[in-house]
Design a protein around this motif. Structure first.
Motif, PDB file in Angstrom:
ATOM      1  N   UNK A   1       0.822  -1.207   0.000  1.00  0.00           N
ATOM      2  CA  UNK A   1       0.000   0.000   0.000  1.00  0.00           C
ATOM      3  C   UNK A   1       0.862   1.266   0.000  1.00  0.00           C
ATOM      4  N   UNK A   2       2.161   1.092  -0.106  1.00  0.00           N
ATOM      5  CA  UNK A   2       3.046   2.232  -0.313  1.00  0.00           C
ATOM      6  C   UNK A   2       2.719   2.842  -1.676  1.00  0.00           C
ATOM      7  N   UNK A   3       2.356   4.115  -1.691  1.00  0.00           N
ATOM      8  CA  UNK A   3       1.873   4.724  -2.921  1.00  0.00           C
ATOM      9  C   UNK A   3       1.628   6.211  -2.702  1.00  0.00           C
ATOM     10  N   UNK A   4       1.312   6.898  -3.811  1.00  0.00           N
ATOM     11  CA  UNK A   4       0.807   8.264  -3.740  1.00  0.00           C
ATOM     12  C   UNK A   4      -0.715   8.183  -3.723  1.00  0.00           C
ATOM     13  N   UNK A   5      -1.335   8.827  -2.737  1.00  0.00           N
ATOM     14  CA  UNK A   5      -2.784   8.817  -2.628  1.00  0.00           C
ATOM     15  C   UNK A   5      -3.324  10.212  -2.955  1.00  0.00           C
ATOM     16  N   UNK A   6      -4.282  10.231  -3.854  1.00  0.00           N
ATOM     17  CA  UNK A   6      -4.851  11.493  -4.318  1.00  0.00           C
ATOM     18  C   UNK A   6      -6.340  11.538  -4.024  1.00  0.00           C
ATOM     19  N   UNK A   7      -6.753  12.637  -3.413  1.00  0.00           N
ATOM     20  CA  UNK A   7      -8.165  12.885  -3.163  1.00  0.00           C
ATOM     21  C   UNK A   7      -8.666  13.875  -4.206  1.00  0.00           C
ATOM     22  N   UNK A   8      -9.901  13.737  -4.622  1.00  0.00           N
ATOM     23  CA  UNK A   8     -10.479  14.663  -5.588  1.00  0.00           C
ATOM     24  C   UNK A   8     -11.936  14.914  -5.234  1.00  0.00           C
ATOM     25  N   UNK A   9     -12.442  16.048  -5.661  1.00  0.00           N
ATOM     26  CA  UNK A   9     -13.859  16.314  -5.501  1.00  0.00           C
ATOM     27  C   UNK A   9     -14.418  16.870  -6.804  1.00  0.00           C
ATOM     28  N   UNK A  10     -15.728  16.772  -6.921  1.00  0.00           N
ATOM     29  CA  UNK A  10     -16.372  17.215  -8.165  1.00  0.00           C
ATOM     30  C   UNK A  10     -17.800  17.567  -7.847  1.00  0.00           C
ATOM     31  N   UNK A  11     -18.334  18.576  -8.536  1.00  0.00           N
ATOM     32  CA  UNK A  11     -19.701  18.995  -8.257  1.00  0.00           C
ATOM     33  C   UNK A  11     -20.684  17.881  -8.616  1.00  0.00           C
ATOM     34  N   UNK A  12     -20.507  17.286  -9.770  1.00  0.00           N
ATOM     35  CA  UNK A  12     -21.409  16.218 -10.176  1.00  0.00           C
ATOM     36  C   UNK A  12     -21.382  16.052 -11.678  1.00  0.00           C
ATOM     37  N   UNK A  13     -22.048  14.993 -12.164  1.00  0.00           N
ATOM     38  CA  UNK A  13     -22.217  14.792 -13.597  1.00  0.00           C
ATOM     39  C   UNK A  13     -20.908  14.861 -14.350  1.00  0.00           C
ATOM     40  N   UNK A  14     -20.836  15.709 -15.346  1.00  0.00           N
ATOM     41  CA  UNK A  14     -19.657  15.794 -16.186  1.00  0.00           C
ATOM     42  C   UNK A  14     -18.733  16.947 -15.837  1.00  0.00           C
ATOM     43  N   UNK A  15     -18.880  17.517 -14.677  1.00  0.00           N
ATOM     44  CA  UNK A  15     -17.960  18.567 -14.269  1.00  0.00           C
ATOM     45  C   UNK A  15     -16.593  17.979 -13.996  1.00  0.00           C
ATOM     46  N   UNK A  16     -15.566  18.842 -14.137  1.00  0.00           N
ATOM     47  CA  UNK A  16     -14.203  18.380 -13.932  1.00  0.00           C
ATOM     48  C   UNK A  16     -13.874  18.145 -12.468  1.00  0.00           C
ATOM     49  N   UNK A  17     -12.853  17.346 -12.255  1.00  0.00           N
ATOM     50  CA  UNK A  17     -12.324  17.090 -10.924  1.00  0.00           C
ATOM     51  C   UNK A  17     -11.437  18.240 -10.457  1.00  0.00           C
ATOM     52  N   UNK A  18     -11.371  18.406  -9.131  1.00  0.00           N
ATOM     53  CA  UNK A  18     -10.304  19.169  -8.507  1.00  0.00           C
ATOM     54  C   UNK A  18      -9.575  18.225  -7.580  1.00  0.00           C
ATOM     55  N   UNK A  19      -8.262  18.138  -7.758  1.00  0.00           N
ATOM     56  CA  UNK A  19      -7.457  17.216  -6.972  1.00  0.00           C
ATOM     57  C   UNK A  19      -6.717  17.940  -5.857  1.00  0.00           C
ATOM     58  N   UNK A  20      -6.445  17.194  -4.794  1.00  0.00           N
ATOM     59  CA  UNK A  20      -5.524  17.655  -3.781  1.00  0.00           C
ATOM     60  C   UNK A  20      -4.094  17.430  -4.237  1.00  0.00           C
ATOM     61  N   UNK A  21      -3.152  17.825  -3.405  1.00  0.00           N
ATOM     62  CA  UNK A  21      -1.729  17.737  -3.762  1.00  0.00           C
ATOM     63  C   UNK A  21      -1.165  16.332  -3.563  1.00  0.00           C
ATOM     64  N   UNK A  22      -1.910  15.483  -2.903  1.00  0.00           N
ATOM     65  CA  UNK A  22      -1.469  14.102  -2.739  1.00  0.00           C
ATOM     66  C   UNK A  22      -0.784  13.840  -1.412  1.00  0.00           C
ATOM     67  N   UNK A  23      -0.863  12.612  -0.969  1.00  0.00           N
ATOM     68  CA  UNK A  23      -0.134  12.136   0.210  1.00  0.00           C
ATOM     69  C   UNK A  23       0.721  10.960  -0.222  1.00  0.00           C
ATOM     70  N   UNK A  24       2.005  11.111  -0.043  1.00  0.00           N
ATOM     71  CA  UNK A  24       2.902   9.992  -0.367  1.00  0.00           C
ATOM     72  C   UNK A  24       3.086   9.159   0.887  1.00  0.00           C
ATOM     73  N   UNK A  25       2.508   7.971   0.869  1.00  0.00           N
ATOM     74  CA  UNK A  25       2.547   7.064   2.014  1.00  0.00           C
ATOM     75  C   UNK A  25       3.587   5.981   1.791  1.00  0.00           C
ATOM     76  N   UNK A  26       4.429   5.807   2.785  1.00  0.00           N
ATOM     77  CA  UNK A  26       5.401   4.713   2.770  1.00  0.00           C
ATOM     78  C   UNK A  26       5.110   3.805   3.948  1.00  0.00           C
ATOM     79  N   UNK A  27       4.915   2.531   3.669  1.00  0.00           N
ATOM     80  CA  UNK A  27       4.681   1.543   4.723  1.00  0.00           C
ATOM     81  C   UNK A  27       5.924   0.676   4.848  1.00  0.00           C
ATOM     82  N   UNK A  28       6.501   0.667   6.045  1.00  0.00           N
ATOM     83  CA  UNK A  28       7.764  -0.068   6.228  1.00  0.00           C
ATOM     84  C   UNK A  28       7.575  -1.267   7.159  1.00  0.00           C
TER      85      UNK A  28
END
Lengths: 112, 112
Positions: free
Chosen positions: B85-112
């Motif tokens: 599960x080590x990865x870059x995680x991206x959250x996004x939101x959207x008003x609905x339907x065919x509107x575009x996404x807005x993304x966050x800057x991401x969280x880079x998670x490292x599991x050791x």
């Protein structure tokens, strides 16, 4: 599940026009086509969206033929800062269009 | 401008830990999404939500759960973190339907 197909990578030089084509053969009647740009360690950023024919904004143009089975993102006079991954996105999945699937993207490298 | 804020840019967790990734958007968007991004695999949808307390599985939900108690906040939970599960995680939101996404800057998670 339908998917989009883009070239994996492209190279260009500063000042040139770059055209990136995306295939989406199974696009649905109500689907829009949206392009995103992503820089390393950042989330994707909306560039442009269209339904048919041509759309232009301050950043890019989007050309969509009548059958809508493909689309072309056109970046005029690219600069080094346009080096990024470009994603073509078509509303796929359920009828509400809520679940969208990204393709692999096109890695554009702009050289001096 | 719509803003999507992810609570952490970088996280390091140990195998077996319970991990919470938080995402907040400030524009009253109905739809929120969690993606992970890995080299060569593009963005893959984990879960999405189209309303408070509603959630839908995406393409790769195994090992994850989500919570949406308030409209502006969408949390991704790794019940027992694993190294895959080590990865870059991206959250996004959207008003609905065919509107575009807005993304966050991401969280880079490292599991050791």
């Amino acid at each position: 599940l339908a998917k989009t197909t883009q070239p994996i990578s492209m190279d260009s030089y500063e000042g040139q026009e770059v055209n990136i084509t995306c295939s989406h053969n199974n696009i649905a009647t109500n689907d829009y086509i949206t392009w995103y740009q992503q820089f390393p360690s950042q989330g994707p950023r909306f560039i442009i969206q269209g339904y048919k024919t041509k759309v232009t904004n301050e950043v890019a143009s989007l050309f969509i033929p009548a059958d809508r089975k493909s689309s072309t993102l056109s970046l005029p006079r690219v600069s080094l800062s346009d080096t990024a991954v470009y994603y073509c996105l078509v509303a796929l999945g359920n009828g509400a269009g809520n679940m969208l699937t990204f393709g692999g993207g096109t890695r554009l490298m702009v050289k001096p | 401008d719509v803003k999507v804020t992810q609570s952490s840019r970088y996280l390091v967790k140990r195998t077996g830990e319970k991990v919470f990734l938080e995402c907040v958007q400030d524009m009253d968007h109905e739809n929120m999404f969690w993606y992970r991004q890995d080299p060569g695999l593009g963005l893959r949808l984990i879960y999405f939500s189209y309303d408070v307390k509603m959630k839908e599985k995406g393409d790769i939900p195994e090992g994850y759960s989500v919570s949406r108690e308030k409209k502006e906040r969408f949390s991704l939970i790794l019940e027992s973190a694993s190294t895959n599960q080590t990865s870059m995680y991206l959250c996004a939101s959207r008003y609905g339907g065919n509107y575009g996404y807005t993304f966050g800057s991401g969280t880079r998670l490292t599991v050791v």
